[in-house]
Design a protein around this motif. Structure first.
Motif, PDB file in Angstrom:
ATOM      1  N   LYS A 103       0.862  -1.176   0.000  1.00 46.33           N
ATOM      2  CA  LYS A 103       0.000   0.000   0.000  1.00 46.33           C
ATOM      3  C   LYS A 103       0.898   1.225   0.000  1.00 46.33           C
ATOM      4  CE  LYS A 103      -3.412   2.494   2.804  1.00 46.33           C
ATOM      5  NZ  LYS A 103      -4.150   2.516   4.090  1.00 46.33           N
ATOM      6  N   ILE A 104       0.629   2.170  -0.866  1.00 45.30           N
ATOM      7  CA  ILE A 104       1.437   3.385  -0.947  1.00 45.30           C
ATOM      8  C   ILE A 104       0.686   4.523  -0.257  1.00 45.30           C
ATOM      9  CG2 ILE A 104       2.576   5.044  -2.451  1.00 45.30           C
ATOM     10  CD1 ILE A 104       2.772   2.878  -4.547  1.00 45.30           C
ATOM     11  N   ASN A 105       1.340   5.146   0.711  1.00 45.85           N
ATOM     12  CA  ASN A 105       0.761   6.280   1.440  1.00 45.85           C
ATOM     13  C   ASN A 105       1.484   7.558   1.025  1.00 45.85           C
ATOM     14  OD1 ASN A 105      -0.936   4.579   3.200  1.00 45.85           O
ATOM     15  ND2 ASN A 105       1.011   3.929   4.079  1.00 45.85           N
ATOM     16  N   TYR A 106       0.710   8.618   0.815  1.00 50.13           N
ATOM     17  CA  TYR A 106       1.266   9.910   0.395  1.00 50.13           C
ATOM     18  C   TYR A 106       0.991  10.952   1.486  1.00 50.13           C
ATOM     19  CZ  TYR A 106       1.217   7.630  -4.163  1.00 50.13           C
ATOM     20  OH  TYR A 106       1.408   6.746  -5.202  1.00 50.13           O
ATOM     21  N   ALA A 107       1.967  11.855   1.673  1.00 52.38           N
ATOM     22  CA  ALA A 107       1.808  12.927   2.656  1.00 52.38           C
ATOM     23  C   ALA A 107       2.419  14.209   2.095  1.00 52.38           C
ATOM     24  CB  ALA A 107       2.465  12.556   3.978  1.00 52.38           C
ATOM     25  N   ILE A 108       1.797  15.330   2.425  1.00 49.81           N
ATOM     26  CA  ILE A 108       2.324  16.635   2.002  1.00 49.81           C
ATOM     27  C   ILE A 108       2.495  17.522   3.232  1.00 49.81           C
ATOM     28  CG2 ILE A 108       1.288  16.495  -0.292  1.00 49.81           C
ATOM     29  CD1 ILE A 108      -0.919  18.370   0.687  1.00 49.81           C
ATOM     30  N   LEU A 109       3.328  18.541   3.089  1.00 49.80           N
ATOM     31  CA  LEU A 109       3.594  19.453   4.196  1.00 49.80           C
ATOM     32  C   LEU A 109       2.308  20.149   4.624  1.00 49.80           C
ATOM     33  CD1 LEU A 109       5.736  20.817   6.017  1.00 49.80           C
ATOM     34  CD2 LEU A 109       5.939  22.587   4.244  1.00 49.80           C
ATOM     35  N   ASP A 110       2.049  20.092   5.940  1.00 48.29           N
ATOM     36  CA  ASP A 110       0.835  20.712   6.482  1.00 48.29           C
ATOM     37  C   ASP A 110       1.156  22.000   7.233  1.00 48.29           C
ATOM     38  OD1 ASP A 110      -1.940  20.849   7.117  1.00 48.29           O
ATOM     39  OD2 ASP A 110      -1.484  20.084   9.131  1.00 48.29           O
ATOM     40  N   SER A 111       2.242  21.971   8.035  1.00 44.95           N
ATOM     41  CA  SER A 111       2.601  23.163   8.795  1.00 44.95           C
ATOM     42  C   SER A 111       4.053  23.069   9.253  1.00 44.95           C
ATOM     43  CB  SER A 111       1.682  23.321  10.016  1.00 44.95           C
ATOM     44  OG  SER A 111       1.851  22.222  10.907  1.00 44.95           O
ATOM     45  N   ILE A 112       4.597  24.232   9.649  1.00 44.75           N
ATOM     46  CA  ILE A 112       5.934  24.298  10.230  1.00 44.75           C
ATOM     47  C   ILE A 112       5.840  25.109  11.517  1.00 44.75           C
ATOM     48  CG2 ILE A 112       8.330  25.010   9.913  1.00 44.75           C
ATOM     49  CD1 ILE A 112       7.930  24.880   6.922  1.00 44.75           C
ATOM     50  N   GLU A 113       6.258  24.505  12.619  1.00 43.96           N
ATOM     51  CA  GLU A 113       6.192  25.182  13.916  1.00 43.96           C
ATOM     52  C   GLU A 113       7.488  24.935  14.668  1.00 43.96           C
ATOM     53  OE1 GLU A 113       3.413  25.230  17.955  1.00 43.96           O
ATOM     54  OE2 GLU A 113       2.643  24.382  16.078  1.00 43.96           O
ATOM     55  N   ASP A 114       8.168  26.015  15.039  1.00 38.21           N
ATOM     56  CA  ASP A 114       9.465  25.943  15.728  1.00 38.21           C
ATOM     57  C   ASP A 114      10.460  25.089  14.951  1.00 38.21           C
ATOM     58  OD1 ASP A 114       8.495  27.503  17.824  1.00 38.21           O
ATOM     59  OD2 ASP A 114       7.755  25.739  18.919  1.00 38.21           O
ATOM     60  N   GLU A 162       9.913  22.562  13.119  1.00 40.02           N
ATOM     61  CA  GLU A 162       9.485  21.186  12.907  1.00 40.02           C
ATOM     62  C   GLU A 162       8.345  21.130  11.900  1.00 40.02           C
ATOM     63  OE1 GLU A 162       8.570  19.075  16.424  1.00 40.02           O
ATOM     64  OE2 GLU A 162      10.592  19.241  17.275  1.00 40.02           O
ATOM     65  N   LYS A 163       8.513  20.258  10.922  1.00 44.20           N
ATOM     66  CA  LYS A 163       7.514  20.118   9.875  1.00 44.20           C
ATOM     67  C   LYS A 163       6.489  19.051  10.251  1.00 44.20           C
ATOM     68  CE  LYS A 163      10.528  21.419   5.996  1.00 44.20           C
ATOM     69  NZ  LYS A 163      11.060  20.983   4.676  1.00 44.20           N
ATOM     70  N   THR A 164       5.256  19.331   9.945  1.00 38.19           N
ATOM     71  CA  THR A 164       4.169  18.372  10.132  1.00 38.19           C
ATOM     72  C   THR A 164       3.556  18.073   8.776  1.00 38.19           C
ATOM     73  OG1 THR A 164       3.670  19.232  12.337  1.00 38.19           O
ATOM     74  CG2 THR A 164       1.965  17.902  11.271  1.00 38.19           C
ATOM     75  N   TYR A 165       3.373  16.790   8.507  1.00 39.41           N
ATOM     76  CA  TYR A 165       2.813  16.364   7.225  1.00 39.41           C
ATOM     77  C   TYR A 165       1.447  15.727   7.457  1.00 39.41           C
ATOM     78  CZ  TYR A 165       7.456  17.051   5.212  1.00 39.41           C
ATOM     79  OH  TYR A 165       8.635  17.593   4.777  1.00 39.41           O
ATOM     80  N   LYS A 166       0.610  15.808   6.472  1.00 38.32           N
ATOM     81  CA  LYS A 166      -0.702  15.160   6.550  1.00 38.32           C
ATOM     82  C   LYS A 166      -0.866  14.198   5.384  1.00 38.32           C
ATOM     83  CE  LYS A 166      -3.271  18.752   3.983  1.00 38.32           C
ATOM     84  NZ  LYS A 166      -4.442  19.670   4.033  1.00 38.32           N
ATOM     85  N   CYS A 167      -1.559  13.091   5.658  1.00 37.15           N
ATOM     86  CA  CYS A 167      -1.801  12.086   4.626  1.00 37.15           C
ATOM     87  C   CYS A 167      -2.851  12.591   3.643  1.00 37.15           C
ATOM     88  CB  CYS A 167      -2.269  10.780   5.257  1.00 37.15           C
ATOM     89  SG  CYS A 167      -1.006   9.953   6.244  1.00 37.15           S
ATOM     90  N   VAL A 168      -2.567  12.367   2.384  1.00 36.87           N
ATOM     91  CA  VAL A 168      -3.488  12.800   1.323  1.00 36.87           C
ATOM     92  C   VAL A 168      -3.567  11.708   0.265  1.00 36.87           C
ATOM     93  CG1 VAL A 168      -3.016  15.264   1.692  1.00 36.87           C
ATOM     94  CG2 VAL A 168      -1.619  13.953   0.071  1.00 36.87           C
TER      95      VAL A 168
END
Length: 364
Positions: A278-289, A291-297
């Motif tokens: 199974k292939i999961n994709y994620a893109i950049l959601d936010s940057i705080e201090d 640190e990058k947070t990604y969300k699955c799309v």
């Protein structure tokens, strides 16, 4: 390299053990796609093609000592009174790893994965695409660099005293994991060569089977490296993994009881996953201090996004039954750091001393 879907290539020294009595040039097979039995299929059509590892023969020459050692071990195993030695355990473990990584079925899964990743990402992702010969060579290079990956597993031999044979397939070296498949703590996680709870399976002959297992989680009682099984249900439990793992063809010594073989496959058929990954994709959601947070799309949402990630997850088949000889070890343990690495074995944890892995009790 063009090839028919129903042709698969495995070592001749391996298939020879499953060939018809007195006719080492032929083997019986069962094609699962068509549910068709084919008697006396030529072994040469099932074996490795010339230059399968590249025309410079570099990889092929590197593999010859391992294949030679395996052939010698197989001859020794077949002699009465044989006792499994530590050296032979190592040879069998490494031959399992080689066989797991080099079959055409394994390489074609790699190709399918690369094609799906390229389609999902679009743009320059065409660089992910590989052809069959390249996929095989990539696997063999990976094998050479990871040859000790399962040396820490316990290895024993199973002697089949039942009235049915072990079967083999076009992708016979099976990696499975009883604990990962049944324990909620591992739910949703995939396992790899270094995972805790691994079980590796390889039929050697219709009456001899090689079993490797994580001794930190399982107990398997054996004497001088051997255990005997007489219950047909235990043989079927091991054979089930060949049905679950194969690409298209099952190889057998005897077709006299085709109905029983077909029934065994049909009991397992619904457990075969439609896809092996199974292939999961994620893109950049936010940057705080910082640190990058990604969300699955979805693949469509990720296509063309510069700051994106792709994660491939194995889809593993869950058998109907496990052989009763693989028992839980009291006070079994694994190592984890609560990351996506999941649960790993002690030997792998030792190689990553700064990653925060801790010992965790698995079984009471």
């Amino acid at each position: 390299m063009a090839t028919n879907k129903n042709q698969h290539y495995v070592p001749q020294c391996y298939l020879r053990e499953f060939s018809m009595e007195g006719a080492n040039s032929a083997i019986n097979l069962f094609n699962i796609d068509r549910k068709k039995f084919i008697a006396c299929a030529p072994i040469k059509n099932q074996c490795s093609k010339n230059y399968f590892y590249g025309k410079d023969l570099r990889i092929e020459k590197a593999l010859q000592p391992i294949e030679g050692e395996y052939s010698s071990v197989l001859k020794a195993i077949s002699k009465p009174g044989y006792c499994l030695t530590d050296d032979h355990r190592r040879v069998l473990a490494r031959f399992w790893l080689l066989q797991n990584m080099r079959t055409e079925a394994a390489s074609r899964r790699s190709i399918l994965l690369s094609e799906e990743m390229s389609e999902g990402l679009g743009g320059d992702a065409v660089n992910f695409k590989v052809e069959l010969e390249e996929a095989v060579q990539n696997s063999m290079n990976a094998f050479i660099h990871n040859i000790t990956a399962i040396d820490d597993l316990k290895v024993c031999l199973i002697k089949n005293k039942s009235n049915i044979d072990f079967i083999t397939s076009d992708d016979p070296a099976v990696l499975t994991n009883k604990w990962y498949l049944v324990d909620d703590r591992a739910a949703g996680k995939s396992f790899g060569f270094g995972s805790a709870g691994n079980v590796v399976l390889l039929p050697l002959t219709p009456k001899i089977f090689c079993l490797g297992y994580d001794g930190s989680l399982y107990n398997v009682s054996h004497k001088k490296g051997w255990l005997e099984i007489k219950d047909e249900q235990d043989v079927q439990a091991l054979n089930e993994h060949q049905f679950l793992n194969c690409r298209a063809n099952i190889f057998v010594r005897d077709l006299t009881d085709k109905d029983k073989l077909l029934a065994a496959f049909e009991c397992t058929e619904n457990n075969r996953p439609e896809s092996r990954h199974k292939i999961n994709y994620a893109i950049l959601d936010s940057i705080e201090d910082g640190e990058k947070t990604y969300k699955c799309v979805s693949a469509e949402e990720a296509r063309g996004v510069v700051d994106s990630m792709v994660h491939c997850q194995r889809i593993d088949a869950n058998p109907n039954l496990w052989p009763k000889q693989i028992r839980w070890r009291p006070r079994g343990f694994a190592y984890t750091n609560d990351s996506g690495a999941g649960f790993i074995r002690q030997e792998l944890a030792k190689t990553m001393p700064n990653e925060g892995f801790r010992k965790e009790r698995i079984n009471k």
